[in-house]
Design an enzyme around this catalytic site. Structure first.
Site, PDB file in Angstrom:
ATOM      1  N   HIS A 157      -3.214  51.498   3.119  1.00 13.80           N
ATOM      2  CA  HIS A 157      -1.967  51.887   3.768  1.00 13.80           C
ATOM      3  C   HIS A 157      -0.846  51.677   2.752  1.00 13.80           C
ATOM      4  O   HIS A 157      -1.058  51.034   1.713  1.00 13.80           O
ATOM      5  CB  HIS A 157      -1.715  51.017   4.996  1.00 13.80           C
ATOM      6  CG  HIS A 157      -2.583  51.346   6.171  1.00 13.80           C
ATOM      7  ND1 HIS A 157      -2.409  50.787   7.410  1.00 13.80           N
ATOM      8  CD2 HIS A 157      -3.628  52.205   6.290  1.00 13.80           C
ATOM      9  CE1 HIS A 157      -3.312  51.274   8.239  1.00 13.80           C
ATOM     10  NE2 HIS A 157      -4.069  52.131   7.591  1.00 13.80           N
ATOM     11  N   CYS A 183       0.847  47.870  10.777  1.00 10.38           N
ATOM     12  CA  CYS A 183      -0.347  47.706  11.612  1.00 10.38           C
ATOM     13  C   CYS A 183      -0.908  46.293  11.458  1.00 10.38           C
ATOM     14  O   CYS A 183      -0.407  45.487  10.679  1.00 10.38           O
ATOM     15  CB  CYS A 183      -1.408  48.732  11.211  1.00 10.38           C
ATOM     16  SG  CYS A 183      -2.350  48.247   9.742  1.00 10.38           S
ATOM     17  N   SER A 212       6.326  50.671  11.335  1.00 10.53           N
ATOM     18  CA  SER A 212       5.973  49.327  11.791  1.00 10.53           C
ATOM     19  C   SER A 212       4.572  48.962  11.292  1.00 10.53           C
ATOM     20  O   SER A 212       3.631  49.744  11.453  1.00 10.53           O
ATOM     21  CB  SER A 212       6.022  49.335  13.317  1.00 10.53           C
ATOM     22  OG  SER A 212       5.775  48.063  13.852  1.00 10.53           O
TER      23      SER A 212
END
Lengths: 120, 120
Positions: free
Chosen positions: A25, A54, A52
């Site tokens: 990510h 994870c 936001s």
């Protein structure tokens, strides 16, 4: 993006498609690009994220003791903000319209990738 | 190591030194090596770890909805087992003497690496 003492020490983007990676990510890629650093560097750093974070990225924030996270938006996805706050991490959610538009557009055009990533 | 339907789909080792990586703990490396898989594969898989999973690896377990984790030992380090259990993950801690010896030996011979990794 990770900033330490006013300097960007790691930039990152989601690399699921580009590298076939389930772990890269944006936040994780930024950590990877920052490389091995003394613990104090992470603890004094600020992490900037589009979305936001994870559970995985929040866990990485906790592992490295990053104390401050600036979040572009949490309308398209609400990550583990409550957990982070409960562990003393300072969060600022900006609800930046550019971040919201970016994610909304991505989810609309690539729903299969979005759903793969969040495990729906 | 991640096992799905009796088959190993991803093996992993900590790659902090070998790849200069702050994110490739054994669990993360196993996920990376398993690659992109349908969500149902992770959700039905079992993760085997030498040591109790840290916050980052526990977050990855939660992200991918892995429901069962077999932990070699948690005497040398107790990770986020409470968080995992509170989210419905089934954990089995084996306190395997080989795992304990492996980690005890590593910590004794490489305290600087161990401390770098856990941010002490």
């Amino acid at each position: 993006m990770i900033v330490s003492n006013g300097t960007i020490i790691g930039r990152g983007h989601n690399r699921r498609v580009q590298k076939g990676s389930p772990i890269l990510h944006g936040e994780m890629d930024a950590l990877e690009n920052a490389g091995r650093r003394p613990a104090a560097v992470y603890q004094g750093a600020t992490l900037y994220t589009t979305l936001s974070p994870c559970a995985m990225c929040s866990g990485a924030i906790l592992l490295y003791g990053i104390r401050r996270v600036i979040i572009g938006e949490n309308e398209n996805f609400l990550g583990e903000e409550e957990l982070l706050r409960s562990r003393g991490v300072t969060l600022e959610v900006r609800q930046d319209s550019r971040c919201i538009r970016l994610l909304t557009g991505f989810i609309r055009t690539h729903p299969e990738l979005w759903n793969e990533d969040i495990g729906v």
